[in-house]
Design a protein around this motif. Structure first.
Motif, PDB file in Angstrom:
ATOM      1  N   ARG A  42       0.807  -1.211   0.000  1.00  0.00           N
ATOM      2  CA  ARG A  42       0.000   0.000   0.000  1.00  0.00           C
ATOM      3  C   ARG A  42       0.846   1.268   0.000  1.00  0.00           C
ATOM      4  O   ARG A  42       0.456   2.289  -0.567  1.00  0.00           O
ATOM      5  N   ARG A 115       1.686   1.199  -8.600  1.00  0.00           N
ATOM      6  CA  ARG A 115       1.249   1.585  -7.253  1.00  0.00           C
ATOM      7  C   ARG A 115      -0.253   1.875  -7.207  1.00  0.00           C
ATOM      8  O   ARG A 115      -0.926   1.554  -6.216  1.00  0.00           O
ATOM      9  N   ARG A 119      -3.008  -0.451  -4.903  1.00  0.00           N
ATOM     10  CA  ARG A 119      -3.845   0.165  -3.871  1.00  0.00           C
ATOM     11  C   ARG A 119      -5.324  -0.032  -4.163  1.00  0.00           C
ATOM     12  O   ARG A 119      -6.125  -0.275  -3.263  1.00  0.00           O
ATOM     13  N   ASP A 123      -7.962  -1.933  -1.643  1.00  0.00           N
ATOM     14  CA  ASP A 123      -9.193  -1.284  -1.186  1.00  0.00           C
ATOM     15  C   ASP A 123     -10.418  -2.107  -1.571  1.00  0.00           C
ATOM     16  O   ASP A 123     -11.352  -2.276  -0.767  1.00  0.00           O
TER      17      ASP A 123
END
Length: 408
Positions: A42, A115, A119, A123
């Protein structure tokens, strides 16, 4: 033994979470086991790693609910220019130019940074009922029985389900523990990967420049930035990577050219060796492989992640339809359907990337003349151009429903 989940996925990179989301949305319970901690994934800073997502891969990400979280970070690929030449001499006059305007579906694909994808997956998994995400856990053993598959974690905990999925990369422990051998070879090439900032706008144009040591891909990112995947011989790549940033850019500039103005590094740079590795089987008793665990190809066409996401879409569709028919999702008949669906496509991709790399990564005068003429012919014939454009967009072959923008 009591099953904690219907399906166990080993590997928490990109393909594993994508499969978990696709399966959870059709009613399966899924456990994702990731050797890396969620904190590491993360909190990753921009390191230059990015992916060329074909249009069909974007449709899949939209279908499983994460595209809305990454769309603002995605750069559409509107054109692709393919040229041949030598560093410092400029491209050959023969080239291929593909424009998304020649097809009706939209951009051929999108560039997205690693990245942002990771993420978004984290989520989405956290927000999706039916997904258990175990981060920072390593599988040390696995076993299968007549009705279940189990893995043992480094903590000693045992997780049991109906089916085990290996999404743990080219050195897949899941495949190795199942006794699945691999076929492949190295190319004697290493990819240098970085991102650069530049003065002029790229206008959504991706460039593939073939040079004797290997191809250079210049792929548009958001803003005035591009992702670079640059192949050199192993020894030369090692020498270049040992240089400081200024020296590294001095080597890159004559290869890159000045069409985007001056360039500077944006983020970290790293390398990885290039090879071809294909699992001899994609399935075993109560086990299936996806992504690099099943097939790792040369990045010459940027199709590695797209091929993995095709596995995801095909396996999710196969398992969902089997469950609706009341079949055992871990049965050989069900798993063989998935393997048959993906085997030919994977073999074709592997053969094509291998042949292209061998054809273009040399300085043979006869081969150079032949490939330049071939590119000129393709570029001059609209139907051939559109065929290549549709291939780049992932629109050819037996496209799974999620990649058509349809629900399973």
């Amino acid at each position: 033994m009591q099953k904690q989940s219907d399906i166990i996925i080993v590997g928490g990179g990109l393909n594993g979470p994508a499969l978990a989301l696709a399966l959870a949305q059709t009613g399966f319970s899924v456990t994702v086991i990731d050797a890396l901690s969620e904190k590491i994934r993360r909190n990753a800073a921009f390191d230059g790693r990015s992916y060329a997502l074909a249009l069909t891969s974007q449709r899949l990400l939209d279908g499983i609910g994460i595209w809305q979280d990454i769309a603002e970070h995605a750069e559409p690929m509107l054109e692709i220019k393919v040229t041949d030449g030598r560093a410092g001499e400029g491209p050959s006059p023969f080239f291929m130019h593909f424009d998304h305007a020649e097809i009706e579906e939209g951009p051929m694909g999108y560039m997205v940074e690693d990245r942002h994808l990771r993420r978004a997956f984290l989520d989405a998994m956290a927000a999706t009922p039916g997904i258990t995400h175990l981060s920072g856990k390593t599988v040390v053993a696995q076993s299968v029985g007549p009705a279940s598959a189990s893995v043992t974690l480094d903590s000693g905990k045992i997780i049991t389900g109906s089916l085990l999925i290996g999404s743990d990369g080219r050195a897949s422990g899941t495949a190795e523990r199942a006794g699945i051998k691999r076929t492949g070879w190295g190319y004697g090439q290493t990819a240098l990967v970085c991102a650069v900032a530049h003065e002029k706008p790229h206008n959504g144009i991706a460039h593939q420049f073939f040079m004797p040591p290997g191809p250079l891909a210049i792929l548009p990112l958001t803003g005035n930035r591009c992702s670079i995947v640059w192949s050199e011989t192993d020894a030369e790549a090692q020498r270049i990577n040992a240089l400081d940033d200024a020296g590294y850019l001095d080597v890159l500039r004559p290869r890159f050219g000045d069409f985007l103005g001056d360039i500077s590094l944006a983020g970290k740079r790293f390398t990885y060796p290039l090879n071809l590795t294909i699992a001899n089987r994609f399935v075993a008793p109560r086990l299936a492989l996806i992504g690099d665990a099943a097939h790792g190809v040369h990045p010459i066409a940027g199709q590695g992640l797209n091929a993995g996401l095709r596995d995801v879409a095909a396996l999710a569709e196969t398992l969902t339809l089997a469950a609706r028919r009341g079949e055992d999702i871990g049965s050989p008949l069900v798993l063989e359907r998935y393997e048959q669906w993906r085997r030919f496509d994977t073999a074709t991709l592997a053969a094509a990337t291998d042949a292209f790399n061998r054809l273009f990564s040399n300085d043979n005068a006869l081969l150079r003349a032949g490939r330049d003429i071939g590119m000129g012919i393709v570029n001059a014939i609209p139907s051939l151009r559109r065929g290549f454009i549709r291939e780049a967009a992932g629109l050819t072959g037996d496209v799974p429903r999620l990649m058509q923008g349809k629900a399973i």
